[in-house]
Structures are given as structure tokens and as C-alpha cells.
Design an enzyme around this catalytic site. Structure first.
Site, mmCIF file in Angstrom:
data_model
loop_
_atom_site.group_PDB
_atom_site.id
_atom_site.type_symbol
_atom_site.label_atom_id
_atom_site.label_comp_id
_atom_site.label_asym_id
_atom_site.label_seq_id
_atom_site.Cartn_x
_atom_site.Cartn_y
_atom_site.Cartn_z
ATOM 1 N N GLY A 258 119.197 107.864 83.447
ATOM 2 C CA GLY A 258 117.835 108.372 83.334
ATOM 3 C C GLY A 258 117.099 107.658 82.221
ATOM 4 O O GLY A 258 117.724 107.176 81.260
ATOM 5 N N GLN B 94 110.774 106.406 75.856
ATOM 6 C CA GLN B 94 111.898 105.576 75.405
ATOM 7 C C GLN B 94 111.606 104.089 75.478
ATOM 8 O O GLN B 94 112.371 103.275 74.955
ATOM 9 C CB GLN B 94 113.152 105.875 76.235
ATOM 10 C CG GLN B 94 113.715 107.262 75.986
ATOM 11 C CD GLN B 94 114.979 107.471 76.781
ATOM 12 O OE1 GLN B 94 114.931 107.796 77.944
ATOM 13 N NE2 GLN B 94 116.120 107.264 76.160
ATOM 14 N N CYS C 247 122.451 109.417 75.278
ATOM 15 C CA CYS C 247 121.054 109.048 75.455
ATOM 16 C C CYS C 247 120.903 107.573 75.090
ATOM 17 O O CYS C 247 121.479 107.131 74.091
ATOM 18 C CB CYS C 247 120.181 109.898 74.533
ATOM 19 S SG CYS C 247 118.433 109.500 74.626
ATOM 20 N N LEU C 248 120.145 106.833 75.887
ATOM 21 C CA LEU C 248 119.971 105.406 75.605
ATOM 22 C C LEU C 248 119.277 105.169 74.261
ATOM 23 O O LEU C 248 119.379 104.085 73.693
ATOM 24 C CB LEU C 248 119.178 104.732 76.735
ATOM 25 C CG LEU C 248 119.871 104.716 78.106
ATOM 26 C CD1 LEU C 248 118.956 104.102 79.156
ATOM 27 C CD2 LEU C 248 121.187 103.956 78.041
ATOM 28 N N HIS D 275 117.398 116.750 80.507
ATOM 29 C CA HIS D 275 117.402 115.757 79.427
ATOM 30 C C HIS D 275 116.101 114.932 79.447
ATOM 31 O O HIS D 275 115.463 114.738 78.403
ATOM 32 C CB HIS D 275 118.627 114.848 79.597
ATOM 33 C CG HIS D 275 118.769 113.771 78.559
ATOM 34 N ND1 HIS D 275 119.800 113.744 77.650
ATOM 35 C CD2 HIS D 275 118.005 112.684 78.284
ATOM 36 C CE1 HIS D 275 119.663 112.688 76.868
ATOM 37 N NE2 HIS D 275 118.580 112.022 77.238
ATOM 38 N N GLU D 276 115.710 114.464 80.637
ATOM 39 C CA GLU D 276 114.514 113.605 80.723
ATOM 40 C C GLU D 276 113.230 114.402 80.468
ATOM 41 O O GLU D 276 112.310 113.909 79.813
ATOM 42 C CB GLU D 276 114.453 112.886 82.074
ATOM 43 C CG GLU D 276 115.635 111.965 82.368
ATOM 44 C CD GLU D 276 115.993 111.025 81.228
ATOM 45 O OE1 GLU D 276 115.095 110.556 80.506
ATOM 46 O OE2 GLU D 276 117.208 110.752 81.039
ATOM 47 N N HIS E 132 112.701 114.793 76.903
ATOM 48 C CA HIS E 132 112.111 113.598 76.293
ATOM 49 C C HIS E 132 110.580 113.661 76.339
ATOM 50 O O HIS E 132 109.903 113.251 75.393
ATOM 51 C CB HIS E 132 112.538 112.325 77.045
ATOM 52 C CG HIS E 132 113.804 111.703 76.538
ATOM 53 N ND1 HIS E 132 113.939 111.260 75.238
ATOM 54 C CD2 HIS E 132 114.971 111.412 77.141
ATOM 55 C CE1 HIS E 132 115.151 110.737 75.078
ATOM 56 N NE2 HIS E 132 115.803 110.824 76.219
#
Ligand code: NI
Length: 169
Positions: free
Chosen positions: A45, A50, A92-93, A134-135, A138
Site C-alpha cells: 500500500g 508518502q 510502513c514504507l 493503515h492507508e 496516512h
């Protein structure tokens, strides 16, 4: 185009994002770039903040590119309902190499808009429900470490600060 991924510590990750209002070719291009960026980083994701774009947009593919039907684009998504609980390791990236078990709903239904601006409703469970939550977090300026205990969160913060000082972040 592959964007550099913004890492924890940058303001853009902790601000609420702005709604998508224009559904045009530029949005399509941005979404294509977000998928490319996400796959290059082996993520499931990616949210627009991000890559430094404060818009309510995210892409998800829990198949990691193996199943074309798993590619999801969510513009202006909201969680409609959730059910149950799951405890799984999450990452998480924007926090590369940090993983921790977080509690999330087992199932989640979301409402969003697709690339044409049409309203869509999606239901997910297990990893997909986790990715939705999660997204969408963000887009509200929330990172997964917010769901950890203060002790665990502070430990990650300290490690990141150390890495920043050493120029490794
Ligand atoms: Ni993330």
C-alpha cells in the site's frame, strides 16, 4: 516515474490530506506512478502523502503485483464499518525496517471514489482490512506507530533520531 518515499520525521506525513476534487488524466498518471513506486519498494500500500503529495489518495495491492484484480485505487476513502480484531506484524514504507504487531479490525468496509470519481464500496478482511486502515490513517496524518504502546513508539522514535543524526535516515 518512481518517486522517492518520504520517511518518518517529515511534516507531510503527519498532516491531514486534502480531498481529491479533479478526476482527470493527471490523477491517472499520479496513480500509475504511485503503483510503480509501491511495487519498486515491495509494498502492499502507498498513500499520496508518502510521496510528498498531501491528497486523499492511496493505492493498495496485497498480491504484490501478482494478481491484476487486486490493484485498488482509493480516492477520498473513509472507513464505513469494521468488525472483529486482528493482531499482526505491520510495517510502513515510511519507516523502513521497523515492524511491530498492531491491532486492527479483522474486517473493514470502505467507501471511496475511483479514478473517474464514481463512488465505490469495498470490503476487505485480514491483510486487506489492515491495508485499508493503515492507508486511510496516512490520509489523516497518522502513522502505524500511533497504534503501539508509548514505550514501543518511543523506542522506535529514539532509534530513528539516532539514525537521522548518523545520516542514515
Ligand atoms: Ni504506511
Amino acid at each position: 516515474m518512481i518517486y522517492p518515499i518520504v520517511k518518518y520525521g517529515q511534516d507531510v506525513l503527519e498532516k491531514p490530506a486534502e480531498p481529491i476534487e479533479t478526476f482527470d488524466g493527471d490523477l491517472q498518471k499520479l496513480v500509475d506512478d504511485m503503483f510503480e513506486t509501491m511495487y519498486a519498494a515491495n509494498g502492499v500500500g502507498l498513500a499520496a502523502p508518502q510521496i510528498g503529495i498531501l491528497k486523499r489518495l492511496c493505492v493498495i495491492d496485497v498480491s504484490l503485483g501478482k494478481d491484476p484484480s487486486a490493484k485498488l485505487v482509493l480516492a477520498n476513502p473513509i472507513v464505513l464499518s469494521t468488525e472483529g480484531k486482528q493482531q499482526e506484524e505491520e510495517g510502513c514504507l515510511s519507516l523502513p525496517d521497523f515492524h511491530a504487531v498492531t491491532e486492527r479490525p479483522l474486517r473493514a468496509s470502505v467507501q471511496a471514489q475511483d479514478l473517474l470519481g464514481n463512488e465505490i464500496t469495498l470490503a476487505g478482511e485480514a491483510l486487506l482490512a489492515r491495508a485499508f486502515c493503515h492507508e486511510i490513517d496516512h490520509l489523516n496524518g497518522v502513522l502505524f506507530i500511533k497504534h503501539l504502546s508509548k514505550l514501543k513508539r518511543d523506542s522506535i522514535r529514539r532509534k530513528v533520531k539516532k539514525m537521522m543524526k548518523a545520516g542514515e535516515w
